[in-house]
Write an enzyme that holds these catalytic residues in place. Structure first.
Site, PDB file in Angstrom:
ATOM      1  N   CYS A 134       0.836  -1.193   0.000  1.00  0.00           N
ATOM      2  CA  CYS A 134       0.000   0.000   0.000  1.00  0.00           C
ATOM      3  C   CYS A 134       0.873   1.246   0.000  1.00  0.00           C
ATOM      4  O   CYS A 134       1.350   1.674   1.051  1.00  0.00           O
ATOM      5  CB  CYS A 134      -0.931  -0.010   1.212  1.00  0.00           C
ATOM      6  N   CYS A 137      -0.483   4.124   2.047  1.00  0.00           N
ATOM      7  CA  CYS A 137      -0.390   3.917   3.496  1.00  0.00           C
ATOM      8  C   CYS A 137       1.022   4.210   4.006  1.00  0.00           C
ATOM      9  O   CYS A 137       1.200   4.815   5.063  1.00  0.00           O
ATOM     10  CB  CYS A 137      -0.745   2.477   3.855  1.00  0.00           C
ATOM     11  N   ASP A 138       2.023   3.772   3.252  1.00  0.00           N
ATOM     12  CA  ASP A 138       3.389   3.779   3.751  1.00  0.00           C
ATOM     13  C   ASP A 138       4.341   4.689   2.985  1.00  0.00           C
ATOM     14  O   ASP A 138       5.508   4.829   3.369  1.00  0.00           O
ATOM     15  CB  ASP A 138       3.950   2.349   3.721  1.00  0.00           C
TER      16      ASP A 138
END
Length: 310
Positions: A134, A137-138
């Site tokens: 992701c 997300c990261d």
């Protein structure tokens, strides 16, 4: 209860909106990720009703608030066991991970699909230490660093472009000599000067003492021109597709070879009376937010008709 909806992506929330307006008083369990897979998507330009575009998180927040405003009961929790009534003579029994047990006359499965991994031991070894599925997300953790994205489809291109605005350098590791992505996404990749595509290349492994520090690659595997080499990277992002989240419901739920729920077209009815499947969990072809939302609408209408007849 009359209707239980399992999953909180575009299909689940849309099903909740329609079911609530039909007076079915649905209960929706969000699952492990509130908002589903779409929350890992950055900018969205092709969902009707957003002329200036939106983000995956904002779109799912809007859907959730709309479902709640209409009266849907949304609960946090993960379904971990089901006991289907295969002939429809009694309610379906569902167990939640917090110990709650539910009986529902009808169920809409909208559990979506999850990211695939290469199957390398190093993916597990470096989970949370440089390996991610992701980018949104990261990606923040890799500002001004060097990362690699595995894949050649739309998802891989989108993640590479997103990361290119954060990272110093982005490698795209592509097994073939062409990208499978749409022309529009390919063009976005070409426009980013810090994206380098490594054609006909596969990942053999990862290395690093304190998290991912590099990747072992092979170009032209199995050919006379096979070449093994390493690249230095700080992050390794998987973008090679998804698998439908139907394991919990099998073998009672009929699925195809890939694991996608089989429905009786043109409806969303599965092989189990009163159980319907909507969204990516039953869609191996389109896998779009708008098509998932549409199937969520269909599932709610199918459930309403089933319960009325029952």
């Amino acid at each position: 209860m009359k209707l239980l909806i399992i999953g909180s992506g575009p299909a689940g929330y849309t099903a909740a909106i329609y079911a609530t307006r039909s007076g079915l008083s649905p209960v929706l369990y969000e699952g492990p990720v509130s908002g589903g897979q779409l929350t890992t998507t950055t900018d969205i330009d092709n969902f009707p009703g957003y002329p200036e575009g939106t983000t995956g998180n904002d779109l799912m927040d809007d859907m959730r608030r709309q479902a709640e405003r209409l009266g849907t009961e949304i609960r946090y929790g993960v379904v971990d066991k089901v006991d289907f009534s295969m002939d429809g003579s009694k309610p379906h029994r569902v167990h939640i991970d917090d110990g709650t047990e539910i009986e529902a006359e009808a169920i809409i499965i909208a559990t979506g699909a999850s990211a695939k991994y290469l199957g390398l031991d190093d993916e597990k070894k470096y989970a949370g230490m440089g390996v991610s599925a992701c980018a949104t997300c990261d990606g923040f953790f890799y500002r001004k660093k060097t990362v690699a994205v595995v894949g050649g489809g739309d998802t891989a291109c989108e993640e590479a472009v997103y990361l290119s605005h954060l990272a110093k350098k982005v490698y795209m590791i592509v097994r073939r000599n062409v990208l499978r992505a749409t022309e529009a996404m390919q063009q976005k990749v070409k426009e980013q000067e810090n994206i380098e595509v490594l054609w006909e290349t596969q990942t053999l492994g990862l290395f690093g003492d304190n998290g991912v520090e590099g990747a072992h690659l092979v170009r032209g595997k199995g050919t006379d021109h096979e070449e093994k080499y390493d690249i230095a990277i700080d992050g390794f992002f998987l973008a090679i597709g998804h698998h439908p989240n139907t394991e919990l419901f099998r073998p009672a739920l009929e699925c195809d070879e890939q694991g996608y729920a089989i429905v009786k077209h043109p409806t969303t009815q599965t092989n189990i009376p009163g159980v319907f499947a909507a969204g990516d969990v039953a869609d191996p072809i389109y896998r779009q937010a708008i098509s998932a939302a549409g199937s969520g609408c269909h599932a709610a209408m199918d459930a309403e008709k089933y319960l009325a007849n029952k």
